[in-house]
Design a protein around this motif. Sequence first.
Motif, PDB file in Angstrom:
ATOM      1  N   MET A   5      -6.762  39.741  44.171  1.00  0.00           N
ATOM      2  CA  MET A   5      -6.527  41.035  43.577  1.00  0.00           C
ATOM      3  C   MET A   5      -5.126  41.504  43.971  1.00  0.00           C
ATOM      4  O   MET A   5      -4.715  41.373  45.109  1.00  0.00           O
ATOM      5  CB  MET A   5      -7.558  42.036  44.087  1.00  0.00           C
ATOM      6  N   GLN A   6      -4.408  42.031  43.008  1.00  0.00           N
ATOM      7  CA  GLN A   6      -3.070  42.548  43.254  1.00  0.00           C
ATOM      8  C   GLN A   6      -3.086  44.054  43.056  1.00  0.00           C
ATOM      9  O   GLN A   6      -3.591  44.551  42.057  1.00  0.00           O
ATOM     10  CB  GLN A   6      -2.074  41.911  42.298  1.00  0.00           C
ATOM     11  N   VAL A   7      -2.541  44.782  44.026  1.00  0.00           N
ATOM     12  CA  VAL A   7      -2.450  46.234  43.949  1.00  0.00           C
ATOM     13  C   VAL A   7      -0.980  46.603  43.819  1.00  0.00           C
ATOM     14  O   VAL A   7      -0.146  46.106  44.566  1.00  0.00           O
ATOM     15  CB  VAL A   7      -3.057  46.897  45.205  1.00  0.00           C
ATOM     16  N   THR A   8      -0.660  47.448  42.853  1.00  0.00           N
ATOM     17  CA  THR A   8       0.723  47.881  42.666  1.00  0.00           C
ATOM     18  C   THR A   8       0.801  49.399  42.724  1.00  0.00           C
ATOM     19  O   THR A   8      -0.202  50.095  42.588  1.00  0.00           O
ATOM     20  CB  THR A   8       1.276  47.401  41.309  1.00  0.00           C
ATOM     21  N   THR A   9       1.998  49.891  42.917  1.00  0.00           N
ATOM     22  CA  THR A   9       2.251  51.324  42.909  1.00  0.00           C
ATOM     23  C   THR A   9       3.695  51.542  42.466  1.00  0.00           C
ATOM     24  O   THR A   9       4.487  50.604  42.444  1.00  0.00           O
ATOM     25  CB  THR A   9       1.999  51.953  44.293  1.00  0.00           C
ATOM     26  N   GLU A  10       4.018  52.755  42.114  1.00  0.00           N
ATOM     27  CA  GLU A  10       5.383  53.085  41.733  1.00  0.00           C
ATOM     28  C   GLU A  10       6.080  53.760  42.894  1.00  0.00           C
ATOM     29  O   GLU A  10       5.466  54.507  43.653  1.00  0.00           O
ATOM     30  CB  GLU A  10       5.387  54.006  40.522  1.00  0.00           C
ATOM     31  N   ALA A  11       7.362  53.471  43.030  1.00  0.00           N
ATOM     32  CA  ALA A  11       8.186  54.100  44.063  1.00  0.00           C
ATOM     33  C   ALA A  11       9.564  54.360  43.479  1.00  0.00           C
ATOM     34  O   ALA A  11       9.967  53.729  42.501  1.00  0.00           O
ATOM     35  CB  ALA A  11       8.289  53.204  45.290  1.00  0.00           C
ATOM     36  N   MET A  12      10.272  55.279  44.087  1.00  0.00           N
ATOM     37  CA  MET A  12      11.636  55.599  43.668  1.00  0.00           C
ATOM     38  C   MET A  12      12.596  55.020  44.689  1.00  0.00           C
ATOM     39  O   MET A  12      12.286  54.945  45.869  1.00  0.00           O
ATOM     40  CB  MET A  12      11.828  57.114  43.620  1.00  0.00           C
ATOM     41  N   ILE A  13      13.770  54.630  44.208  1.00  0.00           N
ATOM     42  CA  ILE A  13      14.816  54.233  45.141  1.00  0.00           C
ATOM     43  C   ILE A  13      15.400  55.507  45.713  1.00  0.00           C
ATOM     44  O   ILE A  13      15.956  56.327  44.996  1.00  0.00           O
ATOM     45  CB  ILE A  13      15.907  53.395  44.444  1.00  0.00           C
ATOM     46  N   GLY A  14      15.211  55.682  47.022  1.00  0.00           N
ATOM     47  CA  GLY A  14      15.702  56.887  47.677  1.00  0.00           C
ATOM     48  C   GLY A  14      17.158  56.759  48.083  1.00  0.00           C
ATOM     49  O   GLY A  14      17.923  57.713  48.028  1.00  0.00           O
ATOM     50  N   THR A  15      17.565  55.562  48.475  1.00  0.00           N
ATOM     51  CA  THR A  15      18.948  55.317  48.863  1.00  0.00           C
ATOM     52  C   THR A  15      19.220  53.820  48.875  1.00  0.00           C
ATOM     53  O   THR A  15      18.305  53.015  48.859  1.00  0.00           O
ATOM     54  CB  THR A  15      19.272  55.940  50.241  1.00  0.00           C
ATOM     55  N   VAL A  16      20.478  53.485  48.894  1.00  0.00           N
ATOM     56  CA  VAL A  16      20.914  52.099  48.974  1.00  0.00           C
ATOM     57  C   VAL A  16      21.517  51.885  50.349  1.00  0.00           C
ATOM     58  O   VAL A  16      22.338  52.674  50.797  1.00  0.00           O
ATOM     59  CB  VAL A  16      21.964  51.795  47.870  1.00  0.00           C
ATOM     60  N   ASN A  17      21.101  50.826  51.022  1.00  0.00           N
ATOM     61  CA  ASN A  17      21.659  50.479  52.325  1.00  0.00           C
ATOM     62  C   ASN A  17      22.779  49.481  52.080  1.00  0.00           C
ATOM     63  O   ASN A  17      22.541  48.374  51.618  1.00  0.00           O
ATOM     64  CB  ASN A  17      20.550  49.860  53.195  1.00  0.00           C
ATOM     65  N   GLY A  18      24.011  49.887  52.360  1.00  0.00           N
ATOM     66  CA  GLY A  18      25.180  49.077  52.052  1.00  0.00           C
ATOM     67  C   GLY A  18      25.922  49.684  50.877  1.00  0.00           C
ATOM     68  O   GLY A  18      25.585  50.757  50.394  1.00  0.00           O
ATOM     69  N   ALA A  19      26.918  48.984  50.398  1.00  0.00           N
ATOM     70  CA  ALA A  19      27.713  49.470  49.269  1.00  0.00           C
ATOM     71  C   ALA A  19      26.928  49.342  47.970  1.00  0.00           C
ATOM     72  O   ALA A  19      26.119  48.439  47.821  1.00  0.00           O
ATOM     73  CB  ALA A  19      29.008  48.668  49.169  1.00  0.00           C
ATOM     74  N   LEU A  20      27.183  50.235  47.022  1.00  0.00           N
ATOM     75  CA  LEU A  20      26.511  50.152  45.722  1.00  0.00           C
ATOM     76  C   LEU A  20      26.832  48.845  45.010  1.00  0.00           C
ATOM     77  O   LEU A  20      26.007  48.304  44.280  1.00  0.00           O
ATOM     78  CB  LEU A  20      26.897  51.330  44.828  1.00  0.00           C
ATOM     79  N   THR A  21      28.017  48.324  45.206  1.00  0.00           N
ATOM     80  CA  THR A  21      28.411  47.075  44.565  1.00  0.00           C
ATOM     81  C   THR A  21      27.846  45.848  45.265  1.00  0.00           C
ATOM     82  O   THR A  21      27.825  44.760  44.699  1.00  0.00           O
ATOM     83  CB  THR A  21      29.944  46.960  44.511  1.00  0.00           C
ATOM     84  N   ALA A  22      27.385  46.010  46.514  1.00  0.00           N
ATOM     85  CA  ALA A  22      26.806  44.896  47.277  1.00  0.00           C
ATOM     86  C   ALA A  22      25.719  45.433  48.216  1.00  0.00           C
ATOM     87  O   ALA A  22      25.869  45.413  49.432  1.00  0.00           O
ATOM     88  CB  ALA A  22      27.885  44.175  48.072  1.00  0.00           C
ATOM     89  N   PRO A  23      24.614  45.948  47.647  1.00  0.00           N
ATOM     90  CA  PRO A  23      23.579  46.537  48.498  1.00  0.00           C
ATOM     91  C   PRO A  23      22.900  45.488  49.377  1.00  0.00           C
ATOM     92  O   PRO A  23      22.729  44.344  48.967  1.00  0.00           O
ATOM     93  CB  PRO A  23      22.592  47.120  47.492  1.00  0.00           C
ATOM     94  N   ARG A  24      22.552  45.900  50.605  1.00  0.00           N
ATOM     95  CA  ARG A  24      21.828  45.008  51.513  1.00  0.00           C
ATOM     96  C   ARG A  24      20.326  45.182  51.350  1.00  0.00           C
ATOM     97  O   ARG A  24      19.568  44.235  51.491  1.00  0.00           O
ATOM     98  CB  ARG A  24      22.243  45.284  52.953  1.00  0.00           C
TER      99      ARG A  24
END
Length: 52
Positions: free
Chosen positions: A1-20
């Motif tokens: 069984m697979q359980v999914t949910t929705e989430a929002m991206i709250g922030t990016v860790n690293g640069a927007l052009t190269a997120p970690r």
Amino acid sequence: MQVTTEAMIGTVNGALTAPRALLLGRYDQAGRLQYVGRSTKTVPGRQPGKPH
């Protein structure tokens, strides 16, 4: 069984052009964005959802 949910991206860790990693959140019943987890380390040059 697979359980999914929705989430929002709250922030990016690293640069927007190269997120970690992406920090994810969900809204609670009071309407506040609460931290729920993070993505795995991203691969440089790979766009999410695109085959590698």
